[in-house]
Design a protein around this motif. Sequence first.
Motif, short mmCIF file in Angstrom:
data_model
loop_
_atom_site.label_atom_id
_atom_site.label_comp_id
_atom_site.label_asym_id
_atom_site.label_seq_id
_atom_site.Cartn_x
_atom_site.Cartn_y
_atom_site.Cartn_z
N VAL A 269 0.83 -1.21 0.00
CA VAL A 269 0.00 0.00 0.00
C VAL A 269 0.87 1.26 0.00
CG1 VAL A 269 -1.77 1.29 1.24
CG2 VAL A 269 -1.86 -1.21 1.18
N PHE A 270 1.88 1.27 0.84
CA PHE A 270 2.75 2.44 0.92
C PHE A 270 3.48 2.65 -0.40
CE2 PHE A 270 6.58 4.73 2.56
CZ PHE A 270 5.90 5.84 3.05
N GLY A 271 3.89 1.54 -1.04
CA GLY A 271 4.56 1.65 -2.33
C GLY A 271 3.66 2.26 -3.39
N LEU A 272 2.37 1.89 -3.36
CA LEU A 272 1.42 2.47 -4.31
C LEU A 272 1.26 3.97 -4.11
CD1 LEU A 272 -1.40 -0.23 -4.45
CD2 LEU A 272 0.07 0.49 -6.34
N LEU A 273 1.24 4.40 -2.85
CA LEU A 273 1.12 5.83 -2.58
C LEU A 273 2.41 6.58 -2.91
CD1 LEU A 273 -0.89 5.87 0.76
CD2 LEU A 273 -1.72 6.26 -1.55
N LEU A 274 3.55 5.88 -2.78
CA LEU A 274 4.83 6.51 -3.11
C LEU A 274 5.05 6.62 -4.62
CD1 LEU A 274 7.50 5.07 -0.63
CD2 LEU A 274 6.63 7.40 -0.77
N LEU A 279 7.13 9.62 -9.23
CA LEU A 279 7.02 10.05 -10.63
C LEU A 279 6.96 11.57 -10.75
CD1 LEU A 279 4.47 7.40 -11.97
CD2 LEU A 279 6.91 7.53 -12.50
N ILE A 280 6.13 12.18 -9.91
CA ILE A 280 5.99 13.64 -9.96
C ILE A 280 7.28 14.33 -9.51
CG2 ILE A 280 4.71 15.60 -8.99
CD1 ILE A 280 2.28 13.69 -8.82
N SER A 281 7.93 13.78 -8.49
CA SER A 281 9.20 14.35 -8.03
C SER A 281 10.25 14.27 -9.12
CB SER A 281 9.69 13.59 -6.79
OG SER A 281 8.78 13.71 -5.73
N PHE A 282 10.30 13.13 -9.81
CA PHE A 282 11.27 12.95 -10.88
C PHE A 282 11.03 13.97 -11.99
CE2 PHE A 282 13.42 9.89 -13.99
CZ PHE A 282 14.69 10.20 -13.51
N GLN A 306 9.41 13.00 -18.30
CA GLN A 306 8.60 14.12 -17.82
C GLN A 306 7.11 13.85 -18.03
OE1 GLN A 306 10.81 17.17 -20.10
NE2 GLN A 306 11.03 18.29 -18.18
N LEU A 307 6.79 13.23 -19.16
CA LEU A 307 5.40 12.87 -19.42
C LEU A 307 4.88 11.91 -18.35
CD1 LEU A 307 2.85 12.79 -21.20
CD2 LEU A 307 3.94 10.95 -22.51
N ALA A 308 5.69 10.92 -18.00
CA ALA A 308 5.28 9.96 -16.97
C ALA A 308 5.08 10.63 -15.62
CB ALA A 308 6.31 8.84 -16.85
N GLY A 309 5.79 11.74 -15.38
CA GLY A 309 5.67 12.45 -14.12
C GLY A 309 4.65 13.56 -14.12
N ASN A 310 4.01 13.81 -15.27
CA ASN A 310 2.91 14.76 -15.29
C ASN A 310 1.81 14.23 -14.37
OD1 ASN A 310 0.11 15.54 -16.72
ND2 ASN A 310 1.61 17.15 -17.07
N ILE A 317 -0.92 5.96 -14.19
CA ILE A 317 0.02 4.85 -14.05
C ILE A 317 -0.17 4.16 -12.70
CG2 ILE A 317 2.49 4.27 -13.81
CD1 ILE A 317 3.06 6.53 -15.84
N THR A 318 -0.33 4.96 -11.66
CA THR A 318 -0.54 4.40 -10.31
C THR A 318 -1.82 3.58 -10.24
OG1 THR A 318 0.63 6.30 -9.36
CG2 THR A 318 -0.72 4.97 -7.86
N LEU A 319 -2.88 4.09 -10.87
CA LEU A 319 -4.14 3.36 -10.87
C LEU A 319 -4.00 2.03 -11.60
CD1 LEU A 319 -7.17 3.18 -10.28
CD2 LEU A 319 -7.58 4.48 -12.39
N LEU A 320 -3.32 2.02 -12.72
CA LEU A 320 -3.12 0.78 -13.47
C LEU A 320 -2.31 -0.23 -12.66
CD1 LEU A 320 -2.37 2.24 -17.02
CD2 LEU A 320 -4.46 1.09 -16.27
N VAL A 321 -1.29 0.26 -11.96
CA VAL A 321 -0.51 -0.64 -11.10
C VAL A 321 -1.38 -1.17 -9.97
CG1 VAL A 321 1.46 -0.76 -9.51
CG2 VAL A 321 1.68 0.46 -11.68
N ALA A 322 -2.21 -0.31 -9.40
CA ALA A 322 -3.10 -0.75 -8.30
C ALA A 322 -4.09 -1.79 -8.79
CB ALA A 322 -3.84 0.46 -7.73
N ILE A 323 -4.59 -1.62 -10.00
CA ILE A 323 -5.50 -2.62 -10.56
C ILE A 323 -4.79 -3.96 -10.69
CG2 ILE A 323 -6.76 -3.29 -12.64
CD1 ILE A 323 -7.40 -0.31 -13.04
N ALA A 324 -3.55 -3.92 -11.15
CA ALA A 324 -2.79 -5.16 -11.33
C ALA A 324 -2.43 -5.79 -9.99
CB ALA A 324 -1.53 -4.88 -12.14
#
Length: 489
Positions: A269-274, A279-282, A306-310, A317-324
Amino acid sequence: MDPIAPVHGTATLLVIAAVAVALLLFLIMKLRLHAFVSLVLVSLITAVVAGIPVADVPATLLFGFGGTLGAVALLVGFGVMLGRLLEVTGGAQVLADTLINRFGEKRAPFALGVAALIFGFPIFFDAGLVVFLPIILTVARRFGGSVLYYAIPAAGAFAAMHALVPPHPGPVAAGEAISADIGVVLLVGLPVAIVSWYVGVYLVSKVLGARFDIPLPDLLFGEVNGGTTPGTTYDDTTGTRGGATGTDAGTASGTVLTRTRTTPSFGTVFGLLLLPLALISFNTVLTTLVTTGAIPEGNVWVEYLQLAGNTPVALLITLLVAIAVLGTRGRSLAETSDILDAALAPICSIILITGAGGMFGFVLRTSGIGTALTESLENVGIPLLLAAFLIATALRVAQGSATVALTTTAGLIAGQADEAALTDFKLALVVVAIAAGATVLSHVNDSGFWLVSRFFGMDEKTTLKTWTVMETTLGVTAFAIASVLWVVT
């Protein structure tokens, strides 16, 4: 769209702004007309009365609405879907339990606020709030009492970081406008934000929570079994399909299905929130390096990163990972899609009202009301730090956007700041004063006001007495700290 040339004098424009706000409050709070309808109606009337050419009024309204909607809809949509998935799978409960075990029950609101300060460093206010929403509501559900005890410390932390600390756009743009060193602005703004949050938000939340008993909203929670602790199992029995009734998606109507599922671990869970934070920090770091010339422009790989961090892309991306990772635990993808679909229904009103609030603020900016208000204060002859605070406050009250208030105020006082030949430290304090003024008195022309109001189930009158008060104490505290530092240095 640029502001029009004002067709009315300053006094007339100020009266129009005051009447517009009063009319909006009357329609919503007294006549109980729906907030979305009220905002659109008052925006239309204000645009015509303030002198925006009639032929341009529709474009002005749609531009203000669409600009806000484009920024908010994706964030809220992805964020609430992620939050619902965390809640249904027991992930939010796992994270809440861990926070409480570490900090203790009595310090749960403090723990939420500290976590939000950390997450709020690179993440904008609205994005951070929607990601944190399931955690706030899960902790509130566990311990009971007014939801304000838990909502205000976390939401206020995101607001403080967004207003006062680079790399958020407001303080960065203000610092650049007055030729302040952004590194010094960061070093000054961060401790000011932390202290201001503790005094102006956390302590105030105790008073507001005791005074206003706000029940837990049903934005995320249905009648779904959420699990208990990592590694435990639970039986998921469902008699109807889909999330419309709040139950977990099962099979066809009338079928009873028993499954055993494990709740996710704290690390998962913490990894999903991180993930969105990383991504945004990068993206923030890369953008800064490109701006300073450390990385040449036009680098294709940098642009993809930069696009991935928008922010919307990072949340997708986070939602897709959470779904998986979470959504496929004992469920089919179709069942997970039903859960996500059910999460969207309660936020339609939130998104529309927030967009309409942005429309109202844009009309006020375009009509020149904000400019008229600041020009009336510009030549009063008050000290620079106080002038920065008052002008930013005037702009904030007039048009709603904190970022616009920050950048516009900095441009207005840049000449005076340059003539004063201030040190980098005092220039940073000027940025803090501007940010403080741009924070206070969030009200009905601020899209963030409507976001908080709808997320936490508060009517407009209660939001004015709670969120507006908290934003004001936050801003005033930050200005007071800047004033003391100005005097002693």
